[in-house]
Design a protein around this motif. Structure first.
Motif, PDB file in Angstrom:
ATOM      1  N   VAL B  91      40.748  40.959  43.134  1.00  0.00           N
ATOM      2  CA  VAL B  91      40.911  39.972  43.674  1.00  0.00           C
ATOM      3  C   VAL B  91      40.404  39.192  41.936  1.00  0.00           C
ATOM      4  N   ALA B  92      39.533  39.885  41.411  1.00  0.00           N
ATOM      5  CA  ALA B  92      39.317  39.323  39.972  1.00  0.00           C
ATOM      6  C   ALA B  92      39.641  39.832  39.114  1.00  0.00           C
ATOM      7  N   SER B  93      40.579  40.221  38.941  1.00  0.00           N
ATOM      8  CA  SER B  93      41.222  40.366  38.110  1.00  0.00           C
ATOM      9  C   SER B  93      43.194  39.283  38.481  1.00  0.00           C
ATOM     10  N   PHE B  94      43.512  38.969  39.349  1.00  0.00           N
ATOM     11  CA  PHE B  94      44.018  37.628  40.058  1.00  0.00           C
ATOM     12  C   PHE B  94      43.620  36.527  39.868  1.00  0.00           C
ATOM     13  N   ILE B  95      42.738  36.825  39.476  1.00  0.00           N
ATOM     14  CA  ILE B  95      41.250  34.934  39.358  1.00  0.00           C
ATOM     15  C   ILE B  95      41.220  34.433  37.873  1.00  0.00           C
ATOM     16  N   ASN B  96      41.252  36.253  37.415  1.00  0.00           N
ATOM     17  CA  ASN B  96      41.178  35.774  35.694  1.00  0.00           C
ATOM     18  C   ASN B  96      42.483  36.162  34.795  1.00  0.00           C
ATOM     19  N   GLY B  97      43.443  36.133  35.580  1.00  0.00           N
ATOM     20  CA  GLY B  97      44.224  36.618  34.711  1.00  0.00           C
ATOM     21  C   GLY B  97      46.377  35.274  35.078  1.00  0.00           C
ATOM     22  N   ILE B  98      45.967  34.865  35.864  1.00  0.00           N
ATOM     23  CA  ILE B  98      46.353  33.450  36.373  1.00  0.00           C
ATOM     24  C   ILE B  98      45.691  32.689  35.931  1.00  0.00           C
TER      25      ILE B  98
END
Lengths: 192, 189
Positions: B91-98
């Protein structure tokens, strides 16, 4: 706050995003310089499409070399086997290997770009591509080496773990140099 | 070990990885060459390219490092399951990446404004970055996890897999999705 090993603390979404997002913004602002350089070279790239084919590798490889050297240096520092003594011969083996890797990869890049250009019909002579790729590539490799040593040494003296912030910053700064040098050397060699 | 042996061991260890990255880079370069035609429609588009590519390494390299440490420490298992740590990291990677993709759209627009250069509209930059950010996140996060889990299960040290996998997948899919989202925004707007 000390987070015990294995606790959920450092795996919270809020803490991962909160720790990383400011660094991501800083890195994006650094690499923006590479983007501005690329945009300013648009006409050069339109005329010589093969240069555009080389851009991602030119930008990425310097950073990759810096990352390899930095993590090797920081591992040696953690193990206490390096004191940055210029007579330490293993350090010179590292530097030599990075330069040899750079020479190999940037020769391969020129040959690869030449072959692609020949197939697609927008190539440049192999000698021109070799000159552009090796002059800019070897300059970037030297910059990557200098920055890796400086950053690893600085974070060692300041007591920061280089894996967390130093290596990403070095890689991204070296990326920017890769782009600036590549566009500069290409423009100069092609008399643009 | 002599200096010469040291030299060779470093060279041999790193060369295959760099050659794989070179292939990914050349492919990404071909896509970039195709993208240059779209610059007339979206002036300033090229400013985003290196930033977008660098971000792939920064976000997903960190995810890969975290997952491989987690595997080494026995905190997560090498399979897709409802593990709080795994879910949080994803989830954190989705938030960071997007999130950072949208930020790139905005700072590109701001940089062009400050320089006084010709620029596409802010919503066009943000739209392009949002679409390519979402698509790249999905492919990078699941692709990376599948690779790391499979590698770990078959006895490869995930630490050695993460770097080359992120660079190569990131270059290829980053550029492909960037080209695709430029096409989508061109049609919609």
């Amino acid at each position: 706050m000390v987070v015990p090993q294995g606790s959920l603390g450092t795996w919270e979404v809020r803490s991962i995003v909160g720790n990383m997002f400011p660094l991501l913004i800083l890195l994006s602002i650094i690499v923006l310089m590479a983007g501005i350089t690329l945009e300013s070279a648009e006409e050069l790239l339109e005329q010589y499409g093969i240069l555009a084919v080389m851009v991602p590798t030119m930008v990425g490889t310097g950073g990759n070399l810096g990352a390899i050297l930095s993590s090797r240096l920081s591992t040696r520092l953690h193990l206490g086997t390096t004191e940055f003594d210029p007579t330490d011969r293993v350090l010179w083996a590292n530097v030599g290997a990075i330069l040899a890797l750079a020479a190999t990869i940037f020769t391969a890049l020129a040959v690869g770009a030449y072959l692609l250009g020949a197939v697609l019909g927008f190539g440049l002579p192999l000698s021109t591509l070799l000159v552009i790729s090796l002059i800019s590539g070897m300059s970037v490799a030297v910059i990557a080496i200098v920055f890796s040593f400086a950053a690893t040494y600085a974070s060692y003296r300041l007591g920061i773990d280089p894996d967390d912030t130093t290596i990403p910053i070095v890689t991204n700064v070296v990326d920017v140099f890769g782009m600036i040098i590549f566009i500069g050397v290409s423009g100069f060699v092609l008399g643009f | 070990m002599g200096v010469w042996d040291d030299f060779w061991s470093i060279y041999r260890e790193a060369l295959p990885i760099l050659l794989i990255a070179l292939c990914g880079g050349l492919f990404a370069g071909l896509v970039l060459e195709g993208l240059i035609e779209s610059v007339e429609r979206f002036p300033g588009l090229l400013v985003m390219v290196p930033v977008f590519l660098a971000t792939r390494g920064n976000v997903y390299g960190a995810l890969g490092g975290r997952i491989s440490s987690g595997l080494h420490q026995g905190l997560i298992e090498p399979r897709f399951e409802r593990n709080d740590r795994l879910v949080n990291a994803v989830v954190a990677s989705f938030i960071n990446g997007i999130g950072i993709s949208v930020v790139i759209g905005v700072i590109t627009w701001l940089a062009l404004l400050i320089l006084g250069w010709d620029s596409a509209a802010l919503y066009e930059f943000v739209g392009i970055m949002l679409i390519s950010g979402v698509l790249t996140s999905v492919v990078m996060i699941f692709g990376l996890l599948i690779l790391i889990f499979a590698g770990y299960t078959y006895g490869y040290d995930p630490d050695n897999l993460v770097g080359p996998a992120v660079t190569t997948l990131g270059d290829i899919f980053g550029m492909l999705f960037l080209l695709l989202s430029v096409g989508i925004v061109e049609v919609i707007v």
